[in-house]
Write a protein that holds these residues in place. Structure first.
Motif, PDB file in Angstrom:
ATOM      1  N   GLU A 141      -1.208 -98.276   3.810  1.00 52.42           N
ATOM      2  CA  GLU A 141      -0.939 -97.644   5.140  1.00 52.42           C
ATOM      3  C   GLU A 141      -2.241 -96.697   5.295  1.00 52.42           C
ATOM      4  O   GLU A 141      -2.820 -96.373   4.507  1.00 52.42           O
ATOM      5  N   ALA A 142      -2.559 -96.752   6.605  1.00 50.67           N
ATOM      6  CA  ALA A 142      -3.675 -95.780   6.936  1.00 50.67           C
ATOM      7  C   ALA A 142      -3.558 -95.357   8.242  1.00 50.67           C
ATOM      8  O   ALA A 142      -3.405 -96.252   9.205  1.00 50.67           O
ATOM      9  N   PRO A 143      -3.959 -94.123   8.610  1.00 53.61           N
ATOM     10  CA  PRO A 143      -3.944 -93.735  10.050  1.00 53.61           C
ATOM     11  C   PRO A 143      -5.233 -94.291  10.949  1.00 53.61           C
ATOM     12  O   PRO A 143      -6.289 -94.460  10.356  1.00 53.61           O
ATOM     13  N   VAL A 144      -4.912 -94.818  12.118  1.00 63.64           N
ATOM     14  CA  VAL A 144      -5.921 -95.514  12.935  1.00 63.64           C
ATOM     15  C   VAL A 144      -5.720 -95.245  14.248  1.00 63.64           C
ATOM     16  O   VAL A 144      -4.633 -94.598  14.752  1.00 63.64           O
ATOM     17  N   GLU A 145      -6.658 -95.515  15.065  1.00 63.12           N
ATOM     18  CA  GLU A 145      -6.681 -95.282  16.578  1.00 63.12           C
ATOM     19  C   GLU A 145      -6.666 -96.814  17.029  1.00 63.12           C
ATOM     20  O   GLU A 145      -7.509 -97.567  16.606  1.00 63.12           O
ATOM     21  N   ALA A 146      -5.499 -97.315  17.480  1.00 61.90           N
ATOM     22  CA  ALA A 146      -5.263 -98.621  17.916  1.00 61.90           C
ATOM     23  C   ALA A 146      -5.061 -99.074  19.379  1.00 61.90           C
ATOM     24  O   ALA A 146      -3.911 -98.292  19.579  1.00 61.90           O
ATOM     25  N   PHE A 147      -5.665 -99.485  19.951  1.00 60.78           N
ATOM     26  CA  PHE A 147      -4.947 -99.990  21.525  1.00 60.78           C
ATOM     27  C   PHE A 147      -4.660 -98.560  22.177  1.00 60.78           C
ATOM     28  O   PHE A 147      -3.841 -98.686  23.078  1.00 60.78           O
ATOM     29  N   GLY A 148      -5.550 -97.807  22.110  1.00 61.44           N
ATOM     30  CA  GLY A 148      -5.487 -96.404  22.905  1.00 61.44           C
ATOM     31  C   GLY A 148      -4.374 -95.332  22.297  1.00 61.44           C
ATOM     32  O   GLY A 148      -3.894 -94.485  23.119  1.00 61.44           O
ATOM     33  N   GLN A 149      -3.926 -95.616  21.111  1.00 60.91           N
ATOM     34  CA  GLN A 149      -2.835 -94.835  20.493  1.00 60.91           C
ATOM     35  C   GLN A 149      -3.281 -94.537  19.045  1.00 60.91           C
ATOM     36  O   GLN A 149      -3.738 -95.192  18.204  1.00 60.91           O
ATOM     37  N   ALA A 150      -2.833 -93.375  18.567  1.00 60.22           N
ATOM     38  CA  ALA A 150      -3.105 -92.842  17.378  1.00 60.22           C
ATOM     39  C   ALA A 150      -1.727 -93.611  16.542  1.00 60.22           C
ATOM     40  O   ALA A 150      -0.484 -93.345  16.984  1.00 60.22           O
ATOM     41  N   THR A 151      -1.904 -94.161  15.576  1.00 57.35           N
ATOM     42  CA  THR A 151      -0.738 -94.811  14.801  1.00 57.35           C
ATOM     43  C   THR A 151      -1.080 -95.135  13.428  1.00 57.35           C
ATOM     44  O   THR A 151      -2.180 -94.631  12.972  1.00 57.35           O
ATOM     45  N   VAL A 152      -0.212 -95.652  12.490  1.00 54.96           N
ATOM     46  CA  VAL A 152      -0.675 -95.777  11.240  1.00 54.96           C
ATOM     47  C   VAL A 152      -0.370 -97.229  11.057  1.00 54.96           C
ATOM     48  O   VAL A 152       0.770 -97.636  11.139  1.00 54.96           O
ATOM     49  N   GLU A 153      -1.386 -97.803  10.581  1.00 53.15           N
ATOM     50  CA  GLU A 153      -1.469 -99.318  10.336  1.00 53.15           C
ATOM     51  C   GLU A 153      -0.889 -99.553   8.877  1.00 53.15           C
ATOM     52  O   GLU A 153      -0.890 -98.890   7.969  1.00 53.15           O
ATOM     53  N   GLN A 154      -0.016-100.572   8.921  1.00 54.00           N
ATOM     54  CA  GLN A 154       0.564-101.064   7.323  1.00 54.00           C
ATOM     55  C   GLN A 154       0.349-102.557   7.228  1.00 54.00           C
ATOM     56  O   GLN A 154       0.162-103.503   7.839  1.00 54.00           O
ATOM     57  N   THR A 155       0.251-102.661   5.835  1.00 49.27           N
ATOM     58  CA  THR A 155       0.122-104.118   5.423  1.00 49.27           C
ATOM     59  C   THR A 155       1.289-104.220   4.443  1.00 49.27           C
ATOM     60  O   THR A 155       1.716-103.569   3.516  1.00 49.27           O
TER      61      THR A 155
END
Length: 160
Positions: A141-155
């Motif tokens: 898990e890592a916090p990211v900026e994605a597609f105009g949103q602050a989010t947390v990506e997960q694998t």
């Protein structure tokens, strides 16, 4: 709800997959047009370079309307990757997501993958619950900026 059948990708499906991902992720997550662009790139690569161990499933109702989709790609012979998983809002909670996920898991096992991985965002809580219930482990898990949103990506990963 009527019966759902599953078929491979056919002409017209790629446009629907791209459009519905763009529309639903904008409505549900606030993702901007770059998300639709990502889906377009994944679809383009899938269509142009599809290998014999890669599959797509389009869920259609009795009237032929698309109700969901899921894809399985093979970045490496031992690794299967789940991509572009979508269920129409009216079909959520009906078991369709579990059926689609089951198709990918079965296919990955049947074609000799050692593990099945996927990338998503923490905000997709229902999907995360489905993955956990099905035996996937959250491995990153890592916090990211994605597609105009602050989010947390997960694998997530499922050992096969």
């Amino acid at each position: 709800m009527d019966m759902i059948t599953f078929r491979d990708l056919e002409p017209g499906d790629a446009g629907w997959v791209m459009q519905r991902h763009g529309e639903l992720y904008w409505a549900d997550e606030g993702y901007d047009i770059r998300f639709e662009g990502l889906v377009a790139a994944i679809l383009s690569d899938f269509i142009a370079n599809r290998g014999p161990q890669e599959r797509a499933w389009i869920a259609v109702d009795a009237k032929g309307r698309r109700q969901g989709c899921i894809f399985c790609v093979r970045p490496k012979p031992e690794v299967a990757k789940l991509r572009m998983f979508l269920v129409e809002p009216a079909r959520r909670g009906t078991g369709l997501a579990q059926q689609l996920l089951g198709k990918v898991i079965h296919h990955a096992r049947a074609t000799g993958a050692a593990r099945l991985v996927l990338w998503t965002h923490q905000s997709h809580r229902a999907a995360g619950r489905l993955y956990a219930r099905t035996g996937f482990a959250l491995i990153h898990e890592a916090p990211v900026e994605a597609f105009g949103q602050a989010t947390v990506e997960q694998t997530w990963e499922l050992m096969l």
